[in-house]
Enzyme design. Structure first.
Site, short mmCIF file in Angstrom:
data_model
loop_
_atom_site.label_atom_id
_atom_site.label_comp_id
_atom_site.label_asym_id
_atom_site.label_seq_id
_atom_site.Cartn_x
_atom_site.Cartn_y
_atom_site.Cartn_z
N GLU A 105 0.85 -1.11 -0.17
CA GLU A 105 0.05 0.23 -0.30
C GLU A 105 1.02 1.12 -0.07
OE1 GLU A 105 -2.58 -1.42 3.36
OE2 GLU A 105 -3.94 -1.10 2.28
N GLU A 125 -3.88 -9.50 4.08
CA GLU A 125 -4.65 -9.11 5.19
C GLU A 125 -5.79 -9.93 5.62
OE1 GLU A 125 -3.42 -7.15 2.83
OE2 GLU A 125 -2.86 -5.07 3.74
N1 T1G Z 1 4.24 -7.09 12.16
C1 T1G Z 1 5.11 -7.62 13.26
N2 T1G Z 1 6.05 -8.57 13.02
C2 T1G Z 1 5.98 -9.36 12.03
C3 T1G Z 1 5.50 -9.13 10.90
C4 T1G Z 1 4.38 -8.01 10.78
N3 T1G Z 1 3.61 -7.69 9.88
N4 T1G Z 1 5.65 -9.85 10.00
C5 T1G Z 1 6.70 -10.93 10.48
N5 T1G Z 1 6.76 -10.32 11.66
C6 T1G Z 1 7.93 -11.02 12.72
C7 T1G Z 1 7.44 -12.47 13.00
O1 T1G Z 1 6.43 -12.73 14.11
C8 T1G Z 1 8.89 -13.10 13.30
O2 T1G Z 1 9.01 -12.36 14.74
C9 T1G Z 1 9.57 -12.10 12.50
O3 T1G Z 1 9.21 -10.93 12.16
C10 T1G Z 1 10.14 -12.93 11.28
O4 T1G Z 1 9.03 -13.64 10.70
C11 T1G Z 1 -2.73 -1.63 7.12
C12 T1G Z 1 -3.37 -3.99 8.31
C13 T1G Z 1 7.28 -11.21 5.82
C14 T1G Z 1 6.96 -13.22 4.62
O5 T1G Z 1 0.76 -10.23 6.99
O6 T1G Z 1 4.27 -13.24 5.81
O7 T1G Z 1 -0.40 -4.37 6.69
O8 T1G Z 1 9.36 -14.75 15.73
O9 T1G Z 1 9.32 -15.79 11.11
O10 T1G Z 1 9.44 -16.97 7.41
O11 T1G Z 1 -3.29 -3.00 5.25
O12 T1G Z 1 6.76 -12.64 8.30
O13 T1G Z 1 11.40 -13.40 15.02
O14 T1G Z 1 9.97 -12.59 17.00
O15 T1G Z 1 7.65 -15.23 9.35
O16 T1G Z 1 11.32 -14.74 6.58
C15 T1G Z 1 0.12 -7.73 6.39
C16 T1G Z 1 3.19 -11.07 7.87
C17 T1G Z 1 0.04 -7.15 7.80
C18 T1G Z 1 3.13 -10.21 6.47
C19 T1G Z 1 8.59 -13.11 6.21
N6 T1G Z 1 1.43 -8.38 6.43
N7 T1G Z 1 4.49 -11.48 7.79
O17 T1G Z 1 8.72 -14.46 6.70
O18 T1G Z 1 10.02 -14.61 8.78
S1 T1G Z 1 -1.37 -6.30 7.93
C20 T1G Z 1 1.63 -9.54 6.62
C21 T1G Z 1 4.88 -12.44 6.96
C22 T1G Z 1 -1.49 -5.05 7.24
C23 T1G Z 1 -2.63 -2.90 6.35
C24 T1G Z 1 -2.64 -4.08 7.06
C25 T1G Z 1 6.23 -13.32 7.08
C26 T1G Z 1 7.25 -12.64 6.04
P1 T1G Z 1 10.06 -13.39 15.67
P2 T1G Z 1 8.93 -14.81 9.86
P3 T1G Z 1 9.70 -15.20 7.29
#
Ligand code: T1G
Length: 700
Positions: A105, A125
């Site tokens: 976004e 999301e």
């Molecule tokens: N927020 C906070 N922490 C996050 C995070 C996030 N979005 N994504 C990952 N982490 C942390 C995770 O908990 C872990 O922490 C570490 O990063 C490594 O993650 C307004 C409302 C990016 C593909 O849904 O899909 O945007 O265990 O083990 O395998 O419209 O993380 O080390 O303490 O998964 O390399 C939308 C979610 C949010 C993406 C990387 N975004 N993340 O994978 O590492 S909602 C998502 C992932 C949003 C807007 C809306 C994956 C990754 P720790 P990991 P990875």
């Protein structure tokens, strides 16, 4: 600007860098830093273009999920993005890794986007029970069209950079240094006099495309395929606003719908599930830096359904694997089963012939234990009989090199006893796969008393390499998943003796969100398995643990489930869909009579309580015994191995949403009515009386 967002000048180009490890999530400091940096670049007369780039492995991967459910902190992401888009100077987002959610976004709020060839973009999301809440539902349709936007937003699946280029989500692909690529593109914009190109000013209406019809079709698809989910329909409504309302109204509509999703219990459960899966990989007391052993050469003992499924899991990960069978005929049968499994995928179109050939080349059949002398890892998947296991492990102990890991796929036998068949119990671990092992993501990593830290750490590394969701469990009958499912299955059988039909029991639980009902599930795994356990229980259990008698009647009639075409349900040849069994009613009535039960109508709510609360009560016992490290591990097991709906978080999270006091009260009623099986778990009694939850229990 701030330590997470910095601004530097490269000639007429402002380079804004986000550096917020591990995934550049859009926490408050990042949002504020972006807002201030873009404002500074806009105010600097010497700046003619802006480049946005990120440090680390990925472009911004979304909003900071940890902030959900907490009071919002300014500036909001929509506000930041609207500010970016309003800038008069052309901006270019340089995408690498995974630009997801709020990250995409932000990129759509920039005027141009370039992507590294190996990157991906997506709006996941919906997987968190949300929808893109910072303009994604309004801007993506304006660049990619409504059809592609609907697909991406409702599925939550990312697309590769090349596809993003094809759909105008990005303008150019690049390789090499991020900053240099961004600066080169910005210089091109300046040289060509290309100014701000605001996504929001484009239209989502495409010549000759009936967007309303696309929305209606997606509605119908979601209603069928995403039963019970709250946010997908709101995703569609938000995208609809992208072509039915002007941008400002559309953004308002998106915000309303996003707020509805944010406050839904499904969002709380899905965000909980996201973090629970990652938490499961952290083992109390196991140093994350524990060295792991290589597992480049693997063998599986046993070429049955499980053994072949396990072997294919390794082939799918590019690891050579040998399947050992007791005879050349059995070996050849196992190899046929392996190629048949892949051929079915090729036929379905989910695997190319070339990929199948490459994977099959990694699988070899052997019949001699001497062929296992050089393997790093052996996984035994033979018949669930301790005598058979003993023979296998004694042979493995004699043949395998020092340091080889000897794993058992046993689903219920005592792993400490199995380890005792070897001189190297420290190298023995349980790797409990779930059938079909090459498909199901769950892996219960069973830690025996003498399993070394290094072997445990290696087992977790194996799970990661196989793209499994690994959960460490302790040794007991059935470990975590099966121990709980025994209670659930028994209660579902009692309900049939008390008055329900299999259709009612399974219907209630499928409406609850379970992927499959308990009776159909037992037909699938084979009723004879439960029958042999039932016969053992009749010998071993004290009298107060009453048992159903229905299963015995079905098995005595030769109805063993899918494998005989008849069980609780009937199955036409080649069709796995359960149909009502017209001959079942007399057996139900005979069982009720034998148990002295007057059959009665049972409500769906009652069916849910008697089955799901049985899971919760057993889960509380497992937690208290330390067989699972934490309640969320139990939930991860249920979501990934037993078809529990992720939007309910898992049995333990579900109990917390109801309230442990309410769950305990019902269990106490069941205890009074149905006896010993329903004795409330002491931990449940303790936590309920103290007003606490499973999540906040740390052993005290
Ligand atoms: N927020 C906070 N922490 C996050 C995070 C996030 N979005 N994504 C990952 N982490 C942390 C995770 O908990 C872990 O922490 C570490 O990063 C490594 O993650 C307004 C409302 C990016 C593909 O849904 O899909 O945007 O265990 O083990 O395998 O419209 O993380 O080390 O303490 O998964 O390399 C939308 C979610 C949010 C993406 C990387 N975004 N993340 O994978 O590492 S909602 C998502 C992932 C949003 C807007 C809306 C994956 C990754 P720790 P990991 P990875």
């Amino acid at each position: 600007m701030s330590e997470v967002v910095s601004l530097e000048r490269r000639g007429p180009i402002a380079v804004i860098t986000v550096n917020n490890p591990p995934v550049n999530a859009l926490g408050q400091a990042v949002r504020e830093g972006l807002q201030k940096s873009f404002a500074a670049a806009e105010a600097d007369a010497a700046v003619q273009a802006v480049v946005l780039v990120c440090e680390g492995n990925t472009f911004i991967a979304g909003a900071d999920i940890k902030e959900f459910g907490k009071p919002p902190m300014a500036p909001s992401l929509p506000e930041v993005i609207e500010g970016l888009e309003a800038c008069s100077k052309p901006s270019v987002a340089v995408i690498h890794g995974t630009a997801l959610g709020g990250g995409l976004e932000v990129a759509l709020g920039c005027h141009y986007r370039i992507a590294r060839k190996d990157s991906q973009v997506g709006l996941p999301e919906v997987k968190l029970g949300l929808l893109p809440g910072a303009g994604g539902t309004q801007r993506l349709p304006r660049v990619a069209g409504v059809a592609k936007a609907l697909d991406m937003i409702v599925s939550g699946a990312p697309i590769k950079a090349a596809e993003a280029l094809q759909f105008n989500i990005v303008d150019e692909l690049f390789e090499g240094d991020l900053r240099e690529a961004g600066i080169a593109y910005a210089q091109k914009l300046i040289a060509e006099g290309r100014g701000a190109r605001r996504t929001g000013e484009q239209s989502a209406a495409l010549e000759g495309v009936d967007n309303a019809a696309l929305v209606a079709a997606k509605h119908a698809e979601v209603a069928k395929r995403m039963r019970g989910l709250f946010s997908p329909l709101r995703c569609i409504a938000a995208v609809e606003a992208s072509f039915s309302l002007p941008l400002s109204e559309g953004l308002k509509r998106e915000r309303e719908l996003f707020t509805e999703c944010l406050s839904s219990p499904q969002r709380a459960a899905l965000v909980y599930s996201f973090f629970s899966e990652r938490q499961a990989a952290k083992v109390e007391g196991l140093d994350p830096k524990t060295p792991t052993r290589a597992f480049d050469k693997v063998a599986v003992i046993g070429g049955g359904t499980m053994g072949v499924g396990i072997a294919l899991s390794f082939a799918n990960a590019g690891i050579p694997v040998r399947i050992l069978e007791i005879s050349s005929e059995a070996r050849d049968k196992a190899m046929e089963r392996a190629s048949g499994t892949y051929a079915a995928s090729v036929k379905r179109g989910s695997l190319t012939q070339d990929a199948m050939d490459k994977r099959m080349a990694l699988v070899t059949g052997v019949t001699d234990y001497a062929d296992l002398a050089d393997v790093d890892l052996v996984i035994e998947a033979v018949f669930e009989d301790m005598g058979v296991k003993q023979k296998v492990f004694e042979q493995l102990d004699a043949v395998c090199k020092p340091g080889a890991i000897l794993a058992s796929n046993t689903s219920s036998l005592d792993l400490n006893v199995i380890a005792g068949f070897t001189k190297r119990p420290q190298d023995v671990v349980g790797l409990h796969f779930f059938s079909p092992a090459n498909v199901m993501r769950l892996l219960e990593v069973v830690r025996a008393e003498k399993t070394s830290d290094e072997v445990l750490a290696t087992a977790l590394a194996i799970g990661k390499k196989l793209k499994k969701v690994s959960v460490v469990v302790g040794v007991c009958d059935g470990f975590v998943g099966n121990r709980m499912v025994f209670q659930y299955g028994r209660e579902s059988e009692f309900l049939l003796e008390e008055g329900a039909t299999p259709e009612q029991v399974d219907g209630a639980l499928k409406d609850f969100g379970m992927a499959m009902g308990p009776t159909a599930m037992r037909d699938l795994s084979g009723l004879d398995i439960g029958w042999s356990i039932r016969k053992r229980q009749r010998q071993e259990l004290p009298a107060e643990y009453k048992l159903p008698v229905l299963l015995d009647k079905l098995c005595e009639a030769g109805w063993l489930g899918q494998k005989t075409g008849k069980g609780f349900f009937v199955y036409e040849a080649g069709n796995r869909n359960p149909q009502p069994n017209p001959d079942l009613q007399p057996l139900l009535e005979a069982a009720s009579r034998e148990q002295g039960i007057e059959r009665r109508q049972l409500s769906a709510e009652y069916i849910i309580e008697r089955t799901i609360y049985a899971l919760i009560n057993e889960g509380a016992k497992i937690l208290e015994e330390g067989i699972a490290q934490r309640a969320s591990d139990i939930d991860v097991i249920y979501l990934n191995g037993y078809g529990f709906p992720a939007y309910r978080g898992g049995p333990m999270f579900y109990a917390e949403q109801i309230g442990l006091d309410k769950v305990l009260a019902r269990i106490q009623e069941f205890h009074a009515e149905h006896g010993a099986w329903w004795k409330p778990a002491p931990l449940l009694v303790k936590l309920a009386s103290e007003g606490r939850t499973f999540s906040d229990w740390n052993g005290q």
